[in-house]
Design a protein around this motif. Structure first.
Motif, PDB file in Angstrom:
ATOM      1  N   MET A 155       0.834  -1.208   0.000  1.00 26.37           N
ATOM      2  CA  MET A 155       0.000   0.000   0.000  1.00 26.37           C
ATOM      3  C   MET A 155       0.869   1.259   0.000  1.00 26.37           C
ATOM      4  O   MET A 155       0.357   2.373  -0.112  1.00 26.37           O
ATOM      5  CB  MET A 155      -0.898   0.017   1.238  1.00 26.37           C
ATOM      6  CG  MET A 155      -2.048  -0.953   1.166  1.00 26.37           C
ATOM      7  SD  MET A 155      -3.312  -0.311   0.035  1.00 26.37           S
ATOM      8  CE  MET A 155      -4.521  -1.612   0.096  1.00 26.37           C
ATOM      9  N   MET A 156       2.175   1.081   0.159  1.00 30.63           N
ATOM     10  CA  MET A 156       3.075   2.238   0.266  1.00 30.63           C
ATOM     11  C   MET A 156       3.000   3.111  -0.987  1.00 30.63           C
ATOM     12  O   MET A 156       3.001   2.610  -2.099  1.00 30.63           O
ATOM     13  CB  MET A 156       4.513   1.765   0.478  1.00 30.63           C
ATOM     14  CG  MET A 156       5.439   2.907   0.837  1.00 30.63           C
ATOM     15  SD  MET A 156       7.115   2.329   1.076  1.00 30.63           S
ATOM     16  CE  MET A 156       6.924   1.283   2.478  1.00 30.63           C
ATOM     17  N   GLY A 157       2.890   4.404  -0.771  1.00 35.82           N
ATOM     18  CA  GLY A 157       2.856   5.330  -1.906  1.00 35.82           C
ATOM     19  C   GLY A 157       1.455   5.590  -2.435  1.00 35.82           C
ATOM     20  O   GLY A 157       1.286   6.379  -3.375  1.00 35.82           O
ATOM     21  N   LEU A 158       0.457   4.955  -1.818  1.00 36.43           N
ATOM     22  CA  LEU A 158      -0.922   5.147  -2.288  1.00 36.43           C
ATOM     23  C   LEU A 158      -1.335   6.605  -2.076  1.00 36.43           C
ATOM     24  O   LEU A 158      -1.268   7.116  -0.963  1.00 36.43           O
ATOM     25  CB  LEU A 158      -1.859   4.209  -1.517  1.00 36.43           C
ATOM     26  CG  LEU A 158      -3.294   4.109  -2.004  1.00 36.43           C
ATOM     27  CD1 LEU A 158      -3.374   3.539  -3.418  1.00 36.43           C
ATOM     28  CD2 LEU A 158      -4.105   3.228  -1.056  1.00 36.43           C
ATOM     29  N   VAL A 159      -1.758   7.251  -3.157  1.00 34.46           N
ATOM     30  CA  VAL A 159      -2.057   8.686  -3.068  1.00 34.46           C
ATOM     31  C   VAL A 159      -3.498   8.924  -2.629  1.00 34.46           C
ATOM     32  O   VAL A 159      -4.348   8.044  -2.756  1.00 34.46           O
ATOM     33  CB  VAL A 159      -1.793   9.388  -4.427  1.00 34.46           C
ATOM     34  CG1 VAL A 159      -0.346   9.204  -4.846  1.00 34.46           C
ATOM     35  CG2 VAL A 159      -2.744   8.896  -5.511  1.00 34.46           C
TER      36      VAL A 159
END
Ligand code: SF4
Length: 295
Positions: A206-210
């Motif tokens: 989920m890292m970087g989910l804007v």
């Protein structure tokens, strides 16, 4: 009792032979505001409200004020109950439908349990309630599972604001997904190490989910994003319980999320100026919405 990091939590669990849920209960009592019975009563109240929200939203076709959501959970349940083209398991279908039901109730301004936020309120209830129903788990098991999920959110919140405006959707739906993965492992009798690995695996993906809500409303992509996130949590928990560990320890994963959140451009942090919110369809919808509002 000092719990600052996930490494502290793992140490506590291993030293005292506790599950993450049991450690979370001990931690809540040690904070001094409530005894064990009172903590469990609060958790039970939250679980009851989660179930009530799912039930009231599940078959409702009422649209939200914007018209962007409403009726999706009903469609998933109908597909599950009637279609010969379905291919996912009953628990997965319920996870998807229950997350939609909660998020659609949120869009209708009904009562939800924010966990960790309103925009990410679909994932944890959907995953835990679907699991309880399909695996016939006791209320006591689910109380500890929700405590486990809550402690994951609490420890992340020490290092990062749980808000799309501060760190993107990785801090909302992303964190809810990791919380859910830990809750599943706890409910299914996995080890604390597996719970932390499940959380780490979920966070890494989920890292970087804007954060890019169309027209600034918590509906597109939020409602469907919560639904898919439940399946994501389920997959992360399954990997971890198969003893597939996270190469990067959870505390380091969280630090990386913090840094990614700081690097994220402001247009991708709840301003509705980037990502999906800046697509031609979203811009046209927003213009029309505000034009209607002013006429
Ligand atoms: S996209 Fe933004 S508003 Fe929507 S759930 Fe994610 S963080 Fe919340």
């Amino acid at each position: 009792m000092m719990l600052q990091t996930f490494s502290d939590l793992l140490q506590l669990c291993q030293q005292e032979s506790l599950s993450i849920g049991q450690a979370a209960l001990k931690y809540e009592v040690a904070r001094g505001e409530k005894d064990e019975a009172a903590v469990l009563a609060s958790v039970r109240m939250m679980l009851d409200q989660m179930k009530a929200t799912i039930q009231s939203g599940l078959y409702s076709d009422e649209k939200s004020m914007s018209g962007l959501s409403g009726g999706f959970s009903h469609k998933v349940m109908t597909f599950f109950e009637q279609s010969d083209k379905k291919f996912m398991s009953p628990v997965e279908h319920k996870m998807m439908a229950y997350a939609l039901a909660t998020m659609e109730e949120n869009s209708r301004m009904k009562k939800i349990v924010a966990c960790p936020t309103a925009g990410a309120s679909g994932v944890v209830p959907a995953v835990l309630i679907a699991l309880q129903e399909e695996k016939h788990l006791s209320d006591q098991t689910m109380e500890l599972a929700l405590l486990a999920a809550g402690l994951v959110g609490e420890l992340v919140s020490r290092r990062m604001y749980l808000s799309g405006a501060a760190a993107g959707c990785q801090a909302e739906v992303g964190v809810a997904t990791g919380m859910s993965a830990a809750g599943i492992v706890d409910a299914m009798g996995g080890t604390p190490q597996q719970g932390l690995d499940a959380t780490a695996i979920a966070f890494k993906n989920m890292m970087g989910l804007v954060c890019d809500p169309v027209a600034g409303l918590v509906e597109v992509p939020c409602v469907k994003r919560n639904s898919v996130a439940g399946i994501h949590a389920s997959a992360a928990a399954t990997l971890a319980m198969a003893d597939i560990y996270s190469f990067i320890p959870l505390d380091e994963v969280v630090e990386a999320m913090v840094k990614v959140g700081q690097l994220m451009h402001p247009s991708l942090k709840e301003s509705a100026e980037g990502g999906l919110a800046a697509t031609p369809t979203a811009v046209a919808f927003t213009k029309n919405l505000f034009h209607q509002g002013s006429s």
